[in-house]
Write a protein that holds these residues in place. Structure first.
Motif, PDB file in Angstrom:
ATOM      1  N   ILE A   1     -80.388 138.953-119.232  1.00  0.00           N
ATOM      2  CA  ILE A   1     -80.993 137.685-118.821  1.00  0.00           C
ATOM      3  C   ILE A   1     -80.093 136.510-119.175  1.00  0.00           C
ATOM      4  N   ALA A   2     -79.385 136.600-120.304  1.00  0.00           N
ATOM      5  CA  ALA A   2     -78.452 135.528-120.671  1.00  0.00           C
ATOM      6  C   ALA A   2     -77.327 135.414-119.648  1.00  0.00           C
ATOM      7  N   ILE A   3     -76.909 136.542-119.082  1.00  0.00           N
ATOM      8  CA  ILE A   3     -75.861 136.530-118.063  1.00  0.00           C
ATOM      9  C   ILE A   3     -76.403 135.993-116.741  1.00  0.00           C
ATOM     10  N   ASP A   4     -77.598 136.445-116.384  1.00  0.00           N
ATOM     11  CA  ASP A   4     -78.229 136.011-115.123  1.00  0.00           C
ATOM     12  C   ASP A   4     -79.712 135.784-115.374  1.00  0.00           C
ATOM     13  N   PRO A   5     -80.135 134.533-115.588  1.00  0.00           N
ATOM     14  CA  PRO A   5     -81.543 134.244-115.886  1.00  0.00           C
ATOM     15  C   PRO A   5     -82.518 134.634-114.776  1.00  0.00           C
ATOM     16  N   ALA A   6     -81.996 134.932-113.583  1.00  0.00           N
ATOM     17  CA  ALA A   6     -82.863 135.322-112.473  1.00  0.00           C
ATOM     18  C   ALA A   6     -82.825 136.824-112.205  1.00  0.00           C
ATOM     19  N   PHE A   7     -82.292 137.600-113.132  1.00  0.00           N
ATOM     20  CA  PHE A   7     -82.200 139.062-112.931  1.00  0.00           C
ATOM     21  C   PHE A   7     -83.566 139.677-113.205  1.00  0.00           C
ATOM     22  N   THR A   8     -84.306 139.913-112.152  1.00  0.00           N
ATOM     23  CA  THR A   8     -85.715 140.285-112.280  1.00  0.00           C
ATOM     24  C   THR A   8     -85.963 141.632-112.953  1.00  0.00           C
ATOM     25  N   PRO A   9     -85.107 142.644-112.798  1.00  0.00           N
ATOM     26  CA  PRO A   9     -85.416 143.901-113.502  1.00  0.00           C
ATOM     27  C   PRO A   9     -85.533 143.706-115.010  1.00  0.00           C
TER      28      PRO A   9
ATOM     29  N   LEU B   1     -88.498 143.280-120.035  1.00  0.00           N
ATOM     30  CA  LEU B   1     -88.640 142.567-121.306  1.00  0.00           C
ATOM     31  C   LEU B   1     -90.055 142.027-121.465  1.00  0.00           C
ATOM     32  N   SER B   2     -90.604 141.480-120.394  1.00  0.00           N
ATOM     33  CA  SER B   2     -91.945 140.894-120.485  1.00  0.00           C
ATOM     34  C   SER B   2     -92.999 141.962-120.783  1.00  0.00           C
TER      35      SER B   2
ATOM     36  N   ALA C   1     -89.702 135.687-113.421  1.00  0.00           N
ATOM     37  CA  ALA C   1     -89.615 136.758-112.425  1.00  0.00           C
ATOM     38  C   ALA C   1     -90.432 136.431-111.185  1.00  0.00           C
ATOM     39  N   GLN C   2     -91.573 135.781-111.368  1.00  0.00           N
ATOM     40  CA  GLN C   2     -92.432 135.447-110.233  1.00  0.00           C
ATOM     41  C   GLN C   2     -91.762 134.466-109.280  1.00  0.00           C
ATOM     42  N   LYS C   3     -90.894 133.606-109.799  1.00  0.00           N
ATOM     43  CA  LYS C   3     -90.170 132.688-108.924  1.00  0.00           C
ATOM     44  C   LYS C   3     -89.303 133.449-107.925  1.00  0.00           C
ATOM     45  N   GLU C   4     -88.768 134.566-108.374  1.00  0.00           N
ATOM     46  CA  GLU C   4     -87.917 135.387-107.504  1.00  0.00           C
ATOM     47  C   GLU C   4     -88.735 136.364-106.669  1.00  0.00           C
ATOM     48  N   LEU C   5     -89.830 136.868-107.235  1.00  0.00           N
ATOM     49  CA  LEU C   5     -90.650 137.889-106.579  1.00  0.00           C
ATOM     50  C   LEU C   5     -92.121 137.475-106.660  1.00  0.00           C
ATOM     51  N   PRO C   6     -92.538 136.494-105.872  1.00  0.00           N
ATOM     52  CA  PRO C   6     -93.905 135.963-106.010  1.00  0.00           C
ATOM     53  C   PRO C   6     -95.009 136.975-105.748  1.00  0.00           C
ATOM     54  N   GLY C   7     -94.755 137.974-104.938  1.00  0.00           N
ATOM     55  CA  GLY C   7     -95.792 138.952-104.624  1.00  0.00           C
ATOM     56  C   GLY C   7     -95.679 140.245-105.393  1.00  0.00           C
ATOM     57  N   ASP C   8     -94.790 140.319-106.380  1.00  0.00           N
ATOM     58  CA  ASP C   8     -94.563 141.568-107.103  1.00  0.00           C
ATOM     59  C   ASP C   8     -95.836 141.993-107.836  1.00  0.00           C
ATOM     60  N   PRO C   9     -96.337 143.202-107.603  1.00  0.00           N
ATOM     61  CA  PRO C   9     -97.607 143.612-108.216  1.00  0.00           C
ATOM     62  C   PRO C   9     -97.545 143.767-109.730  1.00  0.00           C
ATOM     63  N   VAL C  10     -96.414 144.250-110.277  1.00  0.00           N
ATOM     64  CA  VAL C  10     -96.304 144.414-111.724  1.00  0.00           C
ATOM     65  C   VAL C  10     -96.319 143.050-112.406  1.00  0.00           C
ATOM     66  N   VAL C  11     -95.551 142.119-111.876  1.00  0.00           N
ATOM     67  CA  VAL C  11     -95.516 140.765-112.438  1.00  0.00           C
ATOM     68  C   VAL C  11     -96.906 140.149-112.416  1.00  0.00           C
ATOM     69  N   ASN C  12     -97.584 140.260-111.289  1.00  0.00           N
ATOM     70  CA  ASN C  12     -98.906 139.650-111.173  1.00  0.00           C
ATOM     71  C   ASN C  12     -99.955 140.364-112.024  1.00  0.00           C
ATOM     72  N   LEU C  13     -99.817 141.663-112.189  1.00  0.00           N
ATOM     73  CA  LEU C  13    -100.746 142.397-113.050  1.00  0.00           C
ATOM     74  C   LEU C  13    -100.700 141.851-114.473  1.00  0.00           C
TER      75      LEU C  13
ATOM     76  N   ALA D   1    -102.280 141.903-107.366  1.00  0.00           N
ATOM     77  CA  ALA D   1    -101.863 143.228-107.865  1.00  0.00           C
ATOM     78  C   ALA D   1    -102.975 144.240-107.642  1.00  0.00           C
ATOM     79  N   ARG D   2    -103.745 144.066-106.587  1.00  0.00           N
ATOM     80  CA  ARG D   2    -104.980 144.836-106.409  1.00  0.00           C
ATOM     81  C   ARG D   2    -104.773 146.343-106.407  1.00  0.00           C
ATOM     82  N   ASP D   3    -103.671 146.822-105.824  1.00  0.00           N
ATOM     83  CA  ASP D   3    -103.447 148.271-105.786  1.00  0.00           C
ATOM     84  C   ASP D   3    -103.262 148.832-107.195  1.00  0.00           C
ATOM     85  N   LEU D   4    -102.517 148.120-108.048  1.00  0.00           N
ATOM     86  CA  LEU D   4    -102.338 148.580-109.425  1.00  0.00           C
ATOM     87  C   LEU D   4    -103.620 148.414-110.229  1.00  0.00           C
ATOM     88  N   VAL D   5    -104.325 147.319-110.017  1.00  0.00           N
ATOM     89  CA  VAL D   5    -105.580 147.092-110.732  1.00  0.00           C
ATOM     90  C   VAL D   5    -106.567 148.207-110.425  1.00  0.00           C
ATOM     91  N   SER D   6    -106.628 148.624-109.170  1.00  0.00           N
ATOM     92  CA  SER D   6    -107.588 149.659-108.783  1.00  0.00           C
ATOM     93  C   SER D   6    -107.300 150.995-109.447  1.00  0.00           C
TER      94      SER D   6
END
Length: 248
Positions: free
Chosen positions: A102-110, A115-116, A135-147, A169-174
């Motif tokens: 993340i220090a190298i690339d603050p937008a590296f979503t993996p 880490l989160s 991470a949500q800024k880069e992947l607004p619809g990502d289910p793991v992030v939203n969960l 994140a409805r599929d993961l929530v279910s």
């Protein structure tokens, strides 16, 4: 006055286990990988990734550590080393590798996502939320992030935010009764009872952890749904028959 759940569950581990099986959790983490073409890949990295996917943590690290000596800014290798250390149960050192990425690339979503999740499971909710929002800024619809954002909002009693995030994140929530219970409670707290009841009709009280059973029963009781609250409170009472608060 609402009864604090912490009075009843002091002996329980406070960490919310959204995923009860390590392999399922790691399968979610592997969803964080970007296509190989996006970052480049060496033969050693490909072998290491295959080993880590097969839970051969030490063998994977044996290839990754020399690779990182020659390529210390290799984001995918840093992330994969973090995953291998998570598999070994060494989250402290795993976080060091993820933070380097993340220090190298603050937008590296993996790395942000992985880490989160570690921070969430260590109850470092403010840090987890910071990295999840990045991470949500880069992947607004990502289910793991939203969960995980939804779970943090739920713990903060920000129920409207929890509804929005968990809904994305409805599929993961279910797939998880506890997360489903938290979404149902969030619906109850935002005057959406029918949506809450639709979720509750699909899960059994015994599928939910005791803390969530209690919070759900309490929320239903406070909204005047005594008949619906009783099965959840009774389920907790069976687990804690001597608890005064539950008996009351």
């Amino acid at each position: 006055m609402p009864i604090p759940a912490t009075r009843i569950f002091r002996r329980q581990r406070p960490i919310l286990r959204l995923f009860s099986i390590l392999s399922f959790w790691l399968s979610l983490l592997f969803l964080s990988f970007l296509p190989h073409a996006a970052w480049g890949q060496s033969a050693d990295y490909a072998k290491a990734e295959a080993l880590v996917r097969n839970h051969q943590w030490d063998d994977g690290l044996a290839l990754l550590l020399p690779l990182l000596k020659s390529e210390p800014r290799n984001l995918k290798a840093l992330n994969l080393a973090g995953l291998a250390l998570i598999g070994k149960g060494d989250t402290e050192h795993a976080n060091e590798y993820l933070k380097k990425a993340i220090a190298i690339d603050p937008a590296f979503t993996p790395a942000l996502k992985n880490l989160s999740i570690n921070e969430f499971n260590s109850q470092q909710y403010a840090a987890a939320e910071k990295h999840l929002l990045a991470a949500q800024k880069e992947l607004p619809g990502d289910p793991v992030v939203n969960l995980y954002l939804g779970e943090i909002a739920y713990r903060q009693k920000q129920y409207a935010r929890a509804v929005a995030a968990l809904g994305r994140a409805r599929d993961l929530v279910s797939q998880n009764p506890n997360a489903s219970a938290h979404l149902a409670i969030s619906y109850l707290q935002t005057a959406q009872q029918q949506k809450a009841f639709a979720i509750l009709d699909g899960i059994q009280p015994e599928q939910i952890e005791p803390r969530s059973q209690f919070e759900l029963g309490l929320a239903l009781e406070q909204l005047g749904s005594s008949a619906r609250s009783l099965p959840y409170l009774e389920a907790v009472h069976r687990r804690y028959p001597d608890a005064y608060d539950i008996g009351f």
